[in-house]
Write a protein that holds these residues in place. Structure first.
Motif, PDB file in Angstrom:
ATOM      1  N   LEU A   2       0.928  -1.477  -0.058  1.00 43.67           N
ATOM      2  CA  LEU A   2       0.095  -0.078   0.001  1.00 43.67           C
ATOM      3  C   LEU A   2       0.821   1.215   0.040  1.00 43.67           C
ATOM      4  O   LEU A   2       1.813   1.273   0.720  1.00 43.67           O
ATOM      5  CB  LEU A   2      -1.018   0.126   1.297  1.00 43.67           C
ATOM      6  CG  LEU A   2      -2.255  -0.901   1.212  1.00 43.67           C
ATOM      7  CD1 LEU A   2      -2.652  -1.073   2.614  1.00 43.67           C
ATOM      8  CD2 LEU A   2      -3.199  -0.476   0.295  1.00 43.67           C
ATOM      9  N   PRO A   3       0.324   2.262  -0.937  1.00 45.10           N
ATOM     10  CA  PRO A   3       1.283   3.560  -0.693  1.00 45.10           C
ATOM     11  C   PRO A   3       1.359   4.313   0.527  1.00 45.10           C
ATOM     12  O   PRO A   3       0.261   4.092   1.404  1.00 45.10           O
ATOM     13  CB  PRO A   3       0.527   4.487  -1.608  1.00 45.10           C
ATOM     14  CG  PRO A   3      -0.239   3.533  -2.658  1.00 45.10           C
ATOM     15  CD  PRO A   3      -0.526   2.266  -1.661  1.00 45.10           C
ATOM     16  N   GLU A   4       2.525   4.920   1.290  1.00 47.21           N
ATOM     17  CA  GLU A   4       2.687   5.296   2.495  1.00 47.21           C
ATOM     18  C   GLU A   4       1.662   6.115   2.713  1.00 47.21           C
ATOM     19  O   GLU A   4       1.237   6.531   3.930  1.00 47.21           O
ATOM     20  CB  GLU A   4       3.997   5.638   2.602  1.00 47.21           C
ATOM     21  CG  GLU A   4       4.996   4.487   2.644  1.00 47.21           C
ATOM     22  CD  GLU A   4       6.355   5.213   2.881  1.00 47.21           C
ATOM     23  OE1 GLU A   4       6.584   6.372   3.343  1.00 47.21           O
ATOM     24  OE2 GLU A   4       7.301   4.300   3.324  1.00 47.21           O
ATOM     25  N   ASP A   5       1.222   7.221   1.830  1.00 45.86           N
ATOM     26  CA  ASP A   5       0.225   8.136   1.912  1.00 45.86           C
ATOM     27  C   ASP A   5      -1.213   7.678   2.312  1.00 45.86           C
ATOM     28  O   ASP A   5      -1.992   8.579   2.452  1.00 45.86           O
ATOM     29  CB  ASP A   5       0.356   9.113   0.736  1.00 45.86           C
ATOM     30  CG  ASP A   5      -0.225   8.521  -0.605  1.00 45.86           C
ATOM     31  OD1 ASP A   5      -0.494   7.476  -0.576  1.00 45.86           O
ATOM     32  OD2 ASP A   5      -0.397   9.473  -1.672  1.00 45.86           O
ATOM     33  N   VAL A   6      -1.624   6.483   1.908  1.00 48.77           N
ATOM     34  CA  VAL A   6      -2.794   5.956   2.546  1.00 48.77           C
ATOM     35  C   VAL A   6      -2.878   5.292   3.931  1.00 48.77           C
ATOM     36  O   VAL A   6      -3.964   4.758   4.161  1.00 48.77           O
ATOM     37  CB  VAL A   6      -3.506   4.994   1.234  1.00 48.77           C
ATOM     38  CG1 VAL A   6      -3.311   5.923  -0.049  1.00 48.77           C
ATOM     39  CG2 VAL A   6      -2.765   3.781   1.007  1.00 48.77           C
ATOM     40  N   GLY A  31      -2.906  -3.666   5.651  1.00 48.72           N
ATOM     41  CA  GLY A  31      -3.092  -4.547   4.504  1.00 48.72           C
ATOM     42  C   GLY A  31      -3.891  -5.742   4.502  1.00 48.72           C
ATOM     43  O   GLY A  31      -4.305  -6.258   3.725  1.00 48.72           O
ATOM     44  N   CYS A  32      -4.467  -6.097   5.681  1.00 47.59           N
ATOM     45  CA  CYS A  32      -5.441  -6.841   5.763  1.00 47.59           C
ATOM     46  C   CYS A  32      -7.194  -6.256   5.840  1.00 47.59           C
ATOM     47  O   CYS A  32      -8.010  -6.991   6.043  1.00 47.59           O
ATOM     48  CB  CYS A  32      -5.455  -7.835   7.067  1.00 47.59           C
ATOM     49  SG  CYS A  32      -5.591  -6.968   8.677  1.00 47.59           S
ATOM     50  N   ARG A  33      -7.130  -4.892   5.704  1.00 50.43           N
ATOM     51  CA  ARG A  33      -8.343  -4.217   5.733  1.00 50.43           C
ATOM     52  C   ARG A  33      -8.454  -3.523   4.485  1.00 50.43           C
ATOM     53  O   ARG A  33      -9.643  -2.717   4.484  1.00 50.43           O
ATOM     54  CB  ARG A  33      -8.114  -3.014   6.872  1.00 50.43           C
ATOM     55  CG  ARG A  33      -7.777  -3.876   8.148  1.00 50.43           C
ATOM     56  CD  ARG A  33      -7.826  -2.676   9.101  1.00 50.43           C
ATOM     57  NE  ARG A  33      -7.506  -3.325  10.747  1.00 50.43           N
ATOM     58  CZ  ARG A  33      -7.249  -2.681  11.776  1.00 50.43           C
ATOM     59  NH1 ARG A  33      -7.387  -0.945  11.501  1.00 50.43           N
ATOM     60  NH2 ARG A  33      -6.974  -3.308  12.744  1.00 50.43           N
ATOM     61  N   VAL A  34      -7.875  -4.099   3.427  1.00 55.08           N
ATOM     62  CA  VAL A  34      -8.404  -3.409   2.087  1.00 55.08           C
ATOM     63  C   VAL A  34      -9.448  -4.083   1.773  1.00 55.08           C
ATOM     64  O   VAL A  34     -10.072  -5.180   1.903  1.00 55.08           O
ATOM     65  CB  VAL A  34      -7.188  -4.076   1.056  1.00 55.08           C
ATOM     66  CG1 VAL A  34      -7.446  -3.530  -0.296  1.00 55.08           C
ATOM     67  CG2 VAL A  34      -5.823  -3.323   1.598  1.00 55.08           C
ATOM     68  N   PRO A  35     -10.546  -3.188   1.006  1.00 60.68           N
ATOM     69  CA  PRO A  35     -12.038  -3.574   0.861  1.00 60.68           C
ATOM     70  C   PRO A  35     -12.062  -4.936  -0.131  1.00 60.68           C
ATOM     71  O   PRO A  35     -11.242  -5.138  -0.778  1.00 60.68           O
ATOM     72  CB  PRO A  35     -12.445  -2.189   0.184  1.00 60.68           C
ATOM     73  CG  PRO A  35     -11.720  -1.259   0.716  1.00 60.68           C
ATOM     74  CD  PRO A  35     -10.341  -1.766   0.825  1.00 60.68           C
ATOM     75  N   VAL A  36     -12.948  -5.491   0.055  1.00 57.83           N
ATOM     76  CA  VAL A  36     -13.441  -6.859  -0.510  1.00 57.83           C
ATOM     77  C   VAL A  36     -13.770  -6.455  -1.847  1.00 57.83           C
ATOM     78  O   VAL A  36     -14.530  -5.544  -2.288  1.00 57.83           O
ATOM     79  CB  VAL A  36     -14.727  -7.444   0.366  1.00 57.83           C
ATOM     80  CG1 VAL A  36     -15.159  -8.466  -0.539  1.00 57.83           C
ATOM     81  CG2 VAL A  36     -14.412  -7.725   1.558  1.00 57.83           C
TER      82      VAL A  36
END
Length: 553
Positions: free
Chosen positions: A403-407, A425-430
């Motif tokens: 994931l980009p650092e700014d997010v 990283g485990c919370r990225v939308p489904v």
């Protein structure tokens, strides 16, 4: 405890939680009904048919309360409402009713150790000043040193840094987690009574139970001793026995009080209301104290979640868990991933000595991880007790490690000085459908609050639904067989002690066997057995490496 006391056939039907398969929804990342990039309650409602078809028994919803979202909703500013970004109380009521109509129970998160610094009671405490009754509801203390400039104790915060923050009038307040999460003072009767009221508020709205966040932390040693220092002088983060803020004896008084409240609802048409503990305690005999008959109903099994893909280690965790939980009459639970941990497809694709290293720090073989994840779910769902599925587990989602650092949004990222990426990283939308982000997560083309990878088109629920060999259809088949098979759910297991090295083989009565091959070569299946389900294709009646199979004997 006799075997008959644990036999699911002898228990009343309303002990559903003893064998339940519970699906965890992280609402911000599950489904977005209004298209604003953030998941919401109506998004969950829209996906209830999917969850019913998957075959789960209950949904656990991570915090949906009003919150500044500085810790993903675990910083609660109002325990009796819904975050406006997620919807309204009316939406929540509709979700509960619609889920119940489909035979799905609803569990929600309770966050009793701390609140948000936006909570009205904490704002009042800051305004009221030293020695005020408002400050007694939290842990305000003067500092050490001549001018009080040193923290009252050496306690570390879970997300990095100190657990004490100094305010303008010179006092310090305690936050075992983020600076935005002041700890409640559970020695104060007003705090105790407030949470009694919160439980009843949601039980009366039809919620079936609560997952208790950090269930081992509410009671503190009021003498405020320092924690044991490490050889380098830093304060340990280990939850050793006698720790001043974790697993204190008085925490059990709180749980017993809550159990009495839940039991008040046992004779209602809806049936019993239940609790599941989140308590990162090891070994299992410590955790088992939280699920004695007059305390919480069940507890997450973090020993199993953290266990490497190794037959000997897994056998030890399974034995230790079942023996200690059976001893107090409680069901074991099994879980592979959740919103706080690296997804298990990624963990299993690493060198297992590095399985739990932070995101983006070690190499990962995602194909190996997926193969092991397929085997792991058959092993998990064959074990005695209940099981938990984290959203996206059934799709085989990996951890998003780039994931980009700014997010990055996790407080660990901030409090570590931007050195530890945290749990985003485990919370990225489904991903639900389509060939590019947002993969049907929202109602339009707007991108979600965390970006999805460009190569997830093959992982969407839509893409997997039509593939009989997909990860999703493996889960559906396993849950269908589990529901219809008398041997599965609560009960006992018997190990096959003659199994080859690296193979976990056990039977469940009547007539069921699970084999998981964690060894180095294929192994033959027992003669005369019928294959119910296999995580990988079988060749010459042999189970491949990193595969599992369910058999009818």
């Amino acid at each position: 405890m006799t075997d008959s006391a644990l036999d699911p056939g002898t228990r009343p039907a309303d002990d559903w939680w003893r064998s339940a398969v519970v699906y965890q929804v992280y609402p911000r990342s599950f489904a977005d009904a209004d298209g604003n990039g953030t998941g919401d309650v109506n998004g969950i409602r829209a996906r209830l048919p999917y969850l019913a078809d998957l075959g789960i028994d209950a949904i656990w919803i991570s915090p949906w309360y009003p919150s500044p979202l500085l810790d993903g909703g675990y910083d609660v500013s109002d325990y009796r409402d819904i975050n406006p970004d997620f919807g309204t109380l009316a939406d929540a009521d509709a979700l509960i009713a619609e889920a119940h109509a489909l035979g799905i129970r609803i569990l929600i998160d309770l966050v009793p150790n701390h609140c948000s610094w936006d909570h009205p009671w904490f704002k009042a405490a800051l305004a009221a000043g030293k020695g005020s009754p408002e400050r007694d509801l939290f842990w305000f203390r003067d500092g050490k040193g001549v001018d009080g400039s040193e923290p009252p104790t050496n306690w570390p915060a879970a997300f990095g840094g100190h657990a004490w923050t100094r305010i303008d009038d010179g006092q310090w307040y305690l936050h075992l987690f983020d600076v935005s999460q002041p700890d409640w003072n559970w020695d104060h009767p007003k705090v105790v009574e407030e949470f009694d009221s919160i439980l009843r508020f949601w039980f009366d709205r039809g919620v079936d139970g609560f997952r208790i966040d950090v269930a081992d932390s509410m009671a503190k040693d009021a003498t405020l001793p320092d924690v044991v220092p490490l050889p380098n002088g830093e304060a340990t983060r280990d939850k050793y026995e006698g720790h001043p803020t974790y697993d204190q004896p008085a925490v059990h008084d709180i749980h017993q009080r809550w159990r009495r409240i839940a039991d008040e609802y046992a004779d209602t048409p809806q049936g019993p209301r239940v609790f599941v503990a989140e308590a990162w305690l090891s070994p299992a005999d410590r955790l088992a104290q939280y699920v004695r008959p007059n305390e919480l109903h069940s507890a997450f099994n973090f020993d199993a979640l953290q266990c490497p893909w190794d037959a000997e280690d897994l056998r030890e965790v399974i034995d230790h868990t079942t023996e200690n939980f059976w001893a107090v009459g409680a069901p074991a639970t099994w879980v592979l991933s959740n919103h706080d941990t690296i997804r298990h497809r990624t963990r299993y694709g690493r060198d297992q000595k590095d399985a739990s290293m932070p995101a983006g720090t070690v190499p990962t073989d995602l194909e190996l991880g997926l193969r092991r994840a397929r085997a792991a779910v058959l092993l998990e769902l064959a074990l005695p007790g209940g099981a938990y599925i984290y959203q996206g587990d059934e799709l085989g989602l990996p951890e998003v490690e780039d994931l980009p650092e700014d997010v990055l949004d996790d407080p660990t990222w901030r409090r570590s000085g931007h050195t530890v990426r945290g749990r985003d990283g485990c919370r990225v939308p489904v991903p639900w459908s389509g060939s590019e982000p947002p993969y049907g997560f929202g109602s339009g083309a707007g991108q979600p609050w965390l970006p999805q990878p460009a190569d997830w088109a093959g992982l969407t629920a839509e893409a997997q639904a039509s593939d009989p060999d997909s990860h999703l259809n493996l889960y559906k088949a396993a849950l269908r067989i589990r529901r219809s098979t008398e041997a599965l759910g609560e009960g006992r297991l018997t190990w096959d002690e003659a199994a080859p090295a690296g193979v976990l083989s056990f039977t469940r009565s009547p007539n069921f066997r699970c084999l998981a091959n964690l060894g180095e070569a294929p192994v033959p299946l027992p003669a005369g057995a019928t294959v119910l389900l296999s995580s990988e294709p079988l060749t010459n009646n042999q189970l491949p490496v990193d595969a599992a199979v369910w058999l009818k004997l």
